[in-house]
Motif scaffolding. Sequence first.
Motif, PDB file in Angstrom:
ATOM      1  N   PRO A 119       7.298   1.090 -12.893  1.00 30.97           N
ATOM      2  CA  PRO A 119       7.981   0.504 -12.137  1.00 30.97           C
ATOM      3  C   PRO A 119       7.472   0.183 -10.628  1.00 30.97           C
ATOM      4  N   ARG A 120       6.953   1.162 -10.092  1.00 29.21           N
ATOM      5  CA  ARG A 120       6.306   1.281  -8.830  1.00 29.21           C
ATOM      6  C   ARG A 120       5.311   0.310  -8.815  1.00 29.21           C
ATOM      7  N   ALA A 121       4.274   0.625  -9.889  1.00 29.20           N
ATOM      8  CA  ALA A 121       3.016  -0.173  -9.617  1.00 29.20           C
ATOM      9  C   ALA A 121       3.154  -1.674 -10.063  1.00 29.20           C
ATOM     10  N   VAL A 122       4.152  -1.979 -10.884  1.00 31.01           N
ATOM     11  CA  VAL A 122       4.713  -3.526 -10.936  1.00 31.01           C
ATOM     12  C   VAL A 122       5.289  -4.072  -9.707  1.00 31.01           C
ATOM     13  N   ILE A 181      -7.982  -3.476   1.406  1.00 25.55           N
ATOM     14  CA  ILE A 181      -7.656  -4.828   1.756  1.00 25.55           C
ATOM     15  C   ILE A 181      -6.140  -4.757   2.278  1.00 25.55           C
ATOM     16  N   TRP A 182      -5.392  -4.141   1.746  1.00 23.02           N
ATOM     17  CA  TRP A 182      -4.160  -4.171   2.067  1.00 23.02           C
ATOM     18  C   TRP A 182      -3.978  -3.409   3.399  1.00 23.02           C
ATOM     19  N   ALA A 193       4.361  -2.994  -6.840  1.00 24.82           N
ATOM     20  CA  ALA A 193       3.264  -3.198  -5.989  1.00 24.82           C
ATOM     21  C   ALA A 193       2.285  -4.551  -6.148  1.00 24.82           C
ATOM     22  N   ALA A 194       2.369  -4.850  -7.565  1.00 20.90           N
ATOM     23  CA  ALA A 194       1.525  -6.157  -7.643  1.00 20.90           C
ATOM     24  C   ALA A 194       2.260  -7.373  -7.506  1.00 20.90           C
ATOM     25  N   VAL A 195       3.617  -7.305  -7.624  1.00 22.20           N
ATOM     26  CA  VAL A 195       4.458  -8.349  -7.091  1.00 22.20           C
ATOM     27  C   VAL A 195       4.480  -8.545  -5.412  1.00 22.20           C
ATOM     28  N   SER A 196       4.709  -7.320  -4.796  1.00 19.90           N
ATOM     29  CA  SER A 196       4.323  -7.369  -3.446  1.00 19.90           C
ATOM     30  C   SER A 196       2.840  -7.782  -3.017  1.00 19.90           C
ATOM     31  N   PHE A 245       0.902  -1.225  -0.051  1.00 18.22           N
ATOM     32  CA  PHE A 245       0.144  -0.009   0.013  1.00 18.22           C
ATOM     33  C   PHE A 245       0.855   1.361  -0.065  1.00 18.22           C
ATOM     34  N   SER A 246       1.975   1.103   0.337  1.00 15.25           N
ATOM     35  CA  SER A 246       3.091   2.295   0.501  1.00 15.25           C
ATOM     36  C   SER A 246       3.496   2.751  -1.050  1.00 15.25           C
ATOM     37  N   LEU A 247       3.695   1.524  -1.884  1.00 13.42           N
ATOM     38  CA  LEU A 247       3.918   1.620  -3.307  1.00 13.42           C
ATOM     39  C   LEU A 247       2.854   2.442  -4.053  1.00 13.42           C
ATOM     40  N   VAL A 248       1.536   2.051  -3.769  1.00 13.15           N
ATOM     41  CA  VAL A 248       0.349   2.448  -4.530  1.00 13.15           C
ATOM     42  C   VAL A 248       0.203   3.830  -4.085  1.00 13.15           C
TER      43      VAL A 248
END
Length: 290
Positions: free
Chosen positions: A118-121, A57-58, A123-126, A30-33
Motif C-alpha cells: 500500500p505504501r508504494a501505491v 526528481i522528488w 507514493a504513486a498517488v502522491s 520520497f518519504s514513502l518510497v
Amino acid sequence: MPVIVLEARDFISPIFLLRTWEVLSSCVTFSLVASLSAEELSQCPQLNTFRIFCMFIWCFFFTVTLLIHIISFIQFHSLIPISWKNLTVTVAVLGALLSLSASVLFPWLLMNREHVRPRAVAAAVSSALTFLAYALESLVLRTQAQEQRGYMGSMSGLLKVLQLWGGCQMVPLVVELLTGTPTGLKPWPFWVTAASHGVCLLLSLVTVVVIVGDFTGRCFLPFDRFLAGFSLIGVLLCMLATVIGFTNILQLRTQNQLVVMETVVSSVTLLAYTVDFAFSIKLLCDRSQM
C-alpha cells in the motif's frame, strides 16, 4: 536592512498555496518510497536506475521549491543576482514535466513486481498529486503578463524547458540500454545516442543558465544568434538519435519497451528543437528587417 515578509492576503494566494502543496506532496512521496525495504525494491534490480531517477526528481524539486518558497516568503529575491521570474517559471514547468515522468515511471516499476505494498501505491498517488501541483502553478504563471513571467514563460522559453526535459529523461534510458544492450542490437548506436543527447543536454543547461542568470548581455555573440546556433546543433543531433532509435526498433527481434521509450523521447526532443529553431530563424529575420 529590515526583512520584509508577505502580507496576510498573500498566504491565500494561488502561488503560495500551490508551492505549499508541491513541497508537502513531494516530501510525502520520497518519504514513502524511502520507507520501502531493500528487499521490496530488489525484485527488479535491472530497473534500479529508474527508481534512483524518480527519487532524484522528488528530492531535487522538493529542495528547490522549498528554497523558492522561503525566499518568496521573506521577500529576499530582489537581492539575488538572477532573473527571479525566469527561475520560478523554469522550475514550475520543468517540475511538472519531470514529475509527470516520475508519475509514469514509478507505477511502471510497480507493474514489474509480484506484490505491491500500500505504501508504494500511496507514493504513486502522491507523485501524481505533485505533478498536478506543478502543472497548476505553470498554468497560473502562464496567465500572467509577459513582463511578469519573463522569457522562459514565452513559447520559446517553454520549448527550451521541454528540450531540457528530453535530455534529463534520456539519462536513465541510455544508462539502462548501455548496461543491458537488447539481444540482436549492437552497443555502438546507443553510445552515439548517449553522446548526442549528452551534448543536447549540455546546450540546454547552458541556455537556461544564461537566461536565468541574466547573462544575455554578456554573450560574445548576439543572443538571438546564440540561440539559433544551439537550436540548429540540437536539431541535427536529435535527428541522428531519432534515426538510430527507429533503426533499432526495426532490427529488434522481440519488443523492447526501453528502446521504444528512447525513440519516443528522442522524437519529442527533436520536435521541440525544430520548432524552437523555426522561432529563432523568424526572430533573426524580423530583426534584420528593422
